[in-house]
Write an enzyme that holds these catalytic residues in place. Structure first.
Site, PDB file in Angstrom:
ATOM      1  N   GLY A  74      35.511  33.774  50.208  1.00 42.26           N
ATOM      2  CA  GLY A  74      35.363  35.116  50.437  1.00 42.26           C
ATOM      3  C   GLY A  74      33.707  35.262  50.553  1.00 42.26           C
ATOM      4  O   GLY A  74      32.856  34.230  50.510  1.00 42.26           O
ATOM      5  N   ILE A  76      30.575  38.659  49.461  1.00 43.31           N
ATOM      6  CA  ILE A  76      30.128  39.078  48.069  1.00 43.31           C
ATOM      7  C   ILE A  76      30.956  39.991  47.500  1.00 43.31           C
ATOM      8  O   ILE A  76      31.676  40.911  48.010  1.00 43.31           O
ATOM      9  CB  ILE A  76      28.705  39.848  48.582  1.00 43.31           C
ATOM     10  CG1 ILE A  76      27.891  39.947  47.368  1.00 43.31           C
ATOM     11  CG2 ILE A  76      28.749  40.880  49.356  1.00 43.31           C
ATOM     12  CD1 ILE A  76      26.500  40.390  47.738  1.00 43.31           C
ATOM     13  N   HIS A  79      31.436  42.175  39.675  1.00 50.23           N
ATOM     14  CA  HIS A  79      32.435  41.986  38.258  1.00 50.23           C
ATOM     15  C   HIS A  79      31.574  42.822  37.534  1.00 50.23           C
ATOM     16  O   HIS A  79      30.153  42.992  37.311  1.00 50.23           O
ATOM     17  CB  HIS A  79      32.706  40.629  37.960  1.00 50.23           C
ATOM     18  CG  HIS A  79      33.479  40.044  38.822  1.00 50.23           C
ATOM     19  ND1 HIS A  79      34.439  40.263  39.643  1.00 50.23           N
ATOM     20  CD2 HIS A  79      32.991  38.653  39.640  1.00 50.23           C
ATOM     21  CE1 HIS A  79      34.699  39.413  40.293  1.00 50.23           C
ATOM     22  NE2 HIS A  79      33.850  38.348  40.349  1.00 50.23           N
ATOM     23  N   GLY A 141      39.574  35.988  45.777  1.00 46.61           N
ATOM     24  CA  GLY A 141      39.015  34.874  46.282  1.00 46.61           C
ATOM     25  C   GLY A 141      39.500  33.951  45.546  1.00 46.61           C
ATOM     26  O   GLY A 141      39.239  33.592  44.175  1.00 46.61           O
ATOM     27  N   GLY A 152      40.454  33.697  41.272  1.00 44.85           N
ATOM     28  CA  GLY A 152      41.533  34.526  41.472  1.00 44.85           C
ATOM     29  C   GLY A 152      41.285  35.970  41.976  1.00 44.85           C
ATOM     30  O   GLY A 152      40.924  36.127  42.874  1.00 44.85           O
ATOM     31  N   LEU A 153      41.551  36.943  41.065  1.00 46.13           N
ATOM     32  CA  LEU A 153      41.597  38.268  41.695  1.00 46.13           C
ATOM     33  C   LEU A 153      40.707  39.305  40.549  1.00 46.13           C
ATOM     34  O   LEU A 153      40.702  38.830  39.375  1.00 46.13           O
ATOM     35  CB  LEU A 153      42.902  38.887  41.845  1.00 46.13           C
ATOM     36  CG  LEU A 153      43.955  38.880  40.518  1.00 46.13           C
ATOM     37  CD1 LEU A 153      43.612  40.280  39.664  1.00 46.13           C
ATOM     38  CD2 LEU A 153      45.311  38.728  40.984  1.00 46.13           C
ATOM     39  N   CYS A 170      32.363  42.990  50.360  1.00 43.75           N
ATOM     40  CA  CYS A 170      32.958  41.973  51.034  1.00 43.75           C
ATOM     41  C   CYS A 170      32.398  41.749  52.654  1.00 43.75           C
ATOM     42  O   CYS A 170      33.186  41.361  53.219  1.00 43.75           O
ATOM     43  CB  CYS A 170      34.381  42.112  51.117  1.00 43.75           C
ATOM     44  SG  CYS A 170      35.136  42.026  49.566  1.00 43.75           S
TER      45      CYS A 170
END
Length: 218
Positions: A74, A76, A79, A141, A152-153, A170
């Site tokens: 993926g 950018i 978090h 990703g 993961g997510l 993204c």
């Protein structure tokens, strides 16, 4: 499937935990799901994404925002506290459908989780993750090593999405971020409640693969 709540942990520390466990899972250890919230961090995937960052390193450092290169797929993303990140370290060598099916099932976990809270979301062809119209509520990703997944997510739960203002999400100029609390217009759902539901859906989908995709297991 083991489920381990890491609480709040830096991105680098969580990646180290995953890679250490990956060696065990790839040689027969039990599949392991890690749940975590990260301090503010912007991550770049294997597809790059630095061109979609709208702040300099000095600006980020002054505000305590980390910039990290990630081994996940993926572009950018970011978090932050109030976002639930789930890292499945799962062996997929004998899983029907391989990585494509695994990715689909990760999306299904999130779709069912949101449905439990009264939100109807969807997949967008060619745009990984989970969406409500053009609003992205969950990024996905993953990476694979020795037939074992990691990364993961990331499911947005809280209202504060200000970190997304520093990136083109993204790499998609027409996409915007949203969250569970924003879509519900209700902040009463707790992070622990979301963790509990998400974990149940992981168990339902990844330990009962015969359950048809899209069939709610609530």
């Amino acid at each position: 499937m083991l489920t381990i709540d890491l609480g709040s942990l830096s991105y680098a520390e969580a990646e180290a935990v995953q890679t250490a466990r990956l060696g065990e899972v790839s040689t027969g250890g039990e599949d392991t799901l890690y749940l975590v919230e990260h301090p503010p961090v912007i991550t770049l995937g294997r597809n790059g994404g630095i061109e979609n960052l709208h702040a300099g390193r000095g600006f980020l450092a002054e505000r305590g925002i980390e910039l990290a290169q990630s081994s996940r797929g993926g572009n950018i993303t970011c978090h932050f506290p109030g976002q639930l990140v789930a890292y499945p370290v799962f062996r997929i060598e004998r899983r029907p459908g391989g990585l494509r099916s695994f990715f689909h099932d990760l999306e299904e976990v999130v779709l069912r989780t949101l449905h439990t809270f009264g939100l109807e979301a969807s997949r967008h062809e060619g745009r990984p993750g989970v969406w409500i119209d053009n609003r992205k509520i969950c990024s996905i990703g993953v990476a694979v090593r020795r037939w074992t997944t990691y990364h993961g997510l990331a499911l947005n739960v809280g209202r504060d999405l200000s970190l997304f203002n520093l990136i083109t999400l993204c790499g998609l100029p027409d996409a915007e971020a949203t969250s569970l609390h924003r879509e519900l217009d209700d902040d009463s759902v707790t992070m622990q409640e979301v963790k509990d539901v998400l974990t149940r859906q992981f168990l339902a989908i990844f330990t009962h693969p015969a359950v048809a995709a899209g069939e709610a297991a609530l």
